[in-house]
Design a protein around this motif. Structure first.
Motif, PDB file in Angstrom:
ATOM      1  N   THR A  82       5.611 -10.012   1.597  1.00  0.00           N
ATOM      2  CA  THR A  82       4.293 -10.422   2.899  1.00  0.00           C
ATOM      3  C   THR A  82       4.093  -8.787   3.076  1.00  0.00           C
ATOM      4  O   THR A  82       4.876  -7.834   2.758  1.00  0.00           O
ATOM      5  N   PRO A  83       3.006  -8.830   3.729  1.00  0.00           N
ATOM      6  CA  PRO A  83       2.808  -7.269   4.530  1.00  0.00           C
ATOM      7  C   PRO A  83       3.913  -6.948   5.599  1.00  0.00           C
ATOM      8  O   PRO A  83       4.171  -6.010   4.856  1.00  0.00           O
ATOM      9  N   SER A  84       4.580  -7.892   6.024  1.00  0.00           N
ATOM     10  CA  SER A  84       6.162  -7.431   6.575  1.00  0.00           C
ATOM     11  C   SER A  84       6.467  -6.531   6.263  1.00  0.00           C
ATOM     12  O   SER A  84       7.492  -5.963   7.019  1.00  0.00           O
ATOM     13  N   THR A  85       7.328  -6.990   4.416  1.00  0.00           N
ATOM     14  CA  THR A  85       8.206  -6.164   3.645  1.00  0.00           C
ATOM     15  C   THR A  85       7.565  -5.655   3.502  1.00  0.00           C
ATOM     16  O   THR A  85       8.609  -4.365   3.229  1.00  0.00           O
ATOM     17  N   ALA A  86       6.845  -5.729   2.729  1.00  0.00           N
ATOM     18  CA  ALA A  86       5.844  -4.655   1.413  1.00  0.00           C
ATOM     19  C   ALA A  86       5.099  -3.489   2.252  1.00  0.00           C
ATOM     20  O   ALA A  86       5.442  -2.574   1.250  1.00  0.00           O
ATOM     21  N   LYS A  87       4.263  -3.603   2.764  1.00  0.00           N
ATOM     22  CA  LYS A  87       3.818  -2.511   3.465  1.00  0.00           C
ATOM     23  C   LYS A  87       4.630  -1.443   4.476  1.00  0.00           C
ATOM     24  O   LYS A  87       4.482  -0.569   4.539  1.00  0.00           O
ATOM     25  N   SER A  88       5.510  -2.341   5.031  1.00  0.00           N
ATOM     26  CA  SER A  88       5.985  -1.537   6.259  1.00  0.00           C
ATOM     27  C   SER A  88       7.282  -0.395   5.926  1.00  0.00           C
ATOM     28  O   SER A  88       6.481   0.776   6.023  1.00  0.00           O
ATOM     29  N   PRO A  89       7.527  -0.207   4.613  1.00  0.00           N
ATOM     30  CA  PRO A  89       7.950   1.031   4.067  1.00  0.00           C
ATOM     31  C   PRO A  89       7.715   2.021   3.891  1.00  0.00           C
ATOM     32  O   PRO A  89       7.631   2.692   3.782  1.00  0.00           O
ATOM     33  N   PHE A  90       6.043   0.780   2.908  1.00  0.00           N
ATOM     34  CA  PHE A  90       5.600   2.363   2.093  1.00  0.00           C
ATOM     35  C   PHE A  90       4.462   2.940   3.225  1.00  0.00           C
ATOM     36  O   PHE A  90       4.309   4.051   3.657  1.00  0.00           O
ATOM     37  N   GLY A  91       4.338   1.560   4.530  1.00  0.00           N
ATOM     38  CA  GLY A  91       3.640   2.842   6.118  1.00  0.00           C
ATOM     39  C   GLY A  91       4.331   3.565   6.464  1.00  0.00           C
ATOM     40  O   GLY A  91       3.694   4.667   6.695  1.00  0.00           O
TER      41      GLY A  91
END
Length: 127
Positions: free
Chosen positions: A33-42
């Motif tokens: 989900t966005p909280s785990t997948a996009k957080s490190p990338f962001g």
């Protein structure tokens, strides 16, 4: 807080890569989900921006984080797509995307290198 989310996400993604079958499909979906997948990338994109445009230097620790997080993000996301975690359409997209993961990762590294060169003129300082 951001660093803790980043740390947990990287550890979960690494364990998923080690043994994908140990995680049920619903668990893999919730971990993507966005909280785990996009957080490190962001967070990495933020680190890149801070390092190049605010600090005006290439932080060695930031480079280590970039070098590990970018391929981890691309590999886990493509693998989830390929395995059909997000449905049949995503499975087809993942199957097409999977052979290109190395190229996508190298392209991401090149983008960071070009940004650093344009802003910091790194090559002139090395020579």
């Amino acid at each position: 807080m951001q660093v803790e989310v980043f740390r947990r996400s990287v550890s979960v993604r690494t364990s998923i890569l080690e043994d994908l079958d140990a995680y049920p499909r619903t668990s893999r979906r919730s971990r993507a989900t966005p909280s785990t997948a996009k957080s490190p990338f962001g967070f990495v994109v933020w680190l890149i921006g801070q390092s190049i445009y605010v600090l005006g230097t290439l932080c060695p620790w930031c480079l280590v984080v970039w070098l590990t997080t970018l391929p981890l993000f691309f590999i886990v996301t493509a693998r989830n797509l390929r395995e059909g975690v997000f449905g049949q359409r995503a499975r087809r997209v993942g199957a097409v995307l999977w052979p290109w993961i190395t190229l996508v990762t190298v392209a991401a590294y090149l983008v960071v290198a070009v940004l650093a060169q344009l802003r910091l003129n790194v090559l002139a300082s090395i020579v």
